[in-house]
Design an enzyme around this catalytic site. Structure first.
Site, PDB file in Angstrom:
ATOM      1  N   PRO A   1     -29.923  49.122  34.763  1.00 21.16           N
ATOM      2  CA  PRO A   1     -29.460  50.469  34.389  1.00 21.16           C
ATOM      3  C   PRO A   1     -27.953  50.656  34.443  1.00 21.16           C
ATOM      4  O   PRO A   1     -27.413  51.388  35.281  1.00 21.16           O
ATOM      5  CB  PRO A   1     -30.171  51.362  35.412  1.00 21.16           C
ATOM      6  CG  PRO A   1     -30.313  50.499  36.621  1.00 21.16           C
ATOM      7  CD  PRO A   1     -30.555  49.107  36.101  1.00 21.16           C
ATOM      8  N   CYS A   2     -27.242  50.035  33.516  1.00 19.49           N
ATOM      9  CA  CYS A   2     -25.799  50.230  33.452  1.00 19.49           C
ATOM     10  C   CYS A   2     -25.449  51.670  33.071  1.00 19.49           C
ATOM     11  O   CYS A   2     -24.306  52.094  33.264  1.00 19.49           O
ATOM     12  CB  CYS A   2     -25.157  49.229  32.494  1.00 19.49           C
ATOM     13  SG  CYS A   2     -25.781  49.290  30.808  1.00 19.49           S
TER      14      CYS A   2
END
Length: 245
Positions: free
Chosen positions: A215-216
């Site tokens: 989850p950047c």
């Protein structure tokens, strides 16, 4: 499993020629094209465009070499080839392209155009054998769509993201950020023991090959601003809003 054209088929050479004309990535390694005028042998996906009359086909590299041909410098037919199975699935954020190696999930990208996503896949993995396999990837597609749509975390997927040690460290740290929270690039840098590497963290986020799964989108500027997002700031905002609800 490598796709093949049976050599007992009387039309085998015609089928191989058609595979060459369409640059078939699914048949890479199944046979080799030798070009008499250049003295090289190639893969089915080679960008070269020989005349049919100058081409002969070989089942193996060894056969082509024994006939006096050398490996093409453009398509590099002697390089080891891995197989990546891929397919696309519809999500609330558009299309997701999913690619898996034998070791696990290699790529998840987001977009709105299936052809553009496939072109990007081809660009990323020029020397891989790419097999479109929506049926075989059905469980992975369902799990990833559920993750992207916020319905269920894809906890059982084995990841095979390829990157440098620093990138791997950053991506592992991103997966440790709980849903509903965010971290700054500097905070992520400190969490991996590299407090001066905020810029490198930003670059690793930009190189993240597993959209949403890693989850950047949970990494923001120090002032809370969204900054950039490889798959569109609108998608980043939608993901964060959903997770904060």
């Amino acid at each position: 499993m490598i796709a093949s054209i049976p050599t007992t088929d009387p039309t085998a050479d015609d089928l191989r020629w058609e595979a060459l004309r369409r640059r078939d990535r699914d048949l890479q390694g199944a046979f080799f094209i030798a070009v008499r005028t250049t003295g090289v042998y190639c893969l089915a996906s080679c960008a070269g465009r020989p005349l049919r009359k100058n081409v002969e086909f070989h089942d193996t590299r060894e056969s082509a070499r024994a006939a006096g041909f050398r490996a093409c410098l453009r398509c590099k037919p002697d390089l080891p080839r891995e197989t990546l199975r891929w397919a696309t699935v519809s999500t609330d954020l558009g299309l997701a392209l999913v690619a898996c190696s034998e070791a696990g999930l290699r790529l998840v990208t987001l977009g709105d155009d299936a052809d553009l996503l496939a072109t990007d896949l081809d660009r990323r993995f020029r020397h891989a054998r790419l097999t479109h396999d929506p049926d075989g990837l059905r469980p992975e597609l369902a799990a990833i769509a559920a993750e992207i749509d916020g319905k269920a975390p894809a906890l059982d997927l084995t990841l095979d993201a390829q990157g440098t040690p620093l990138q791997q460290a950053v991506w592992a740290a991103l997966r440790g950020i709980p849903a509903g929270t965010t971290a700054s690039y500097a905070q992520v840098a400190r969490s991996i023991g590299r407090p001066a590497a905020a810029r490198a963290v930003a670059q690793a986020c930009g190189a993240n090959p597993l959209a949403v799964i890693t989850p950047c989108h949970r990494v923001v500027r120090a002032d809370g601003g969204l900054a950039g997002y490889r798959w569109g700031v609108e998608r980043k905002a939608a993901l964060l809003a959903r997770e904060a609800a």
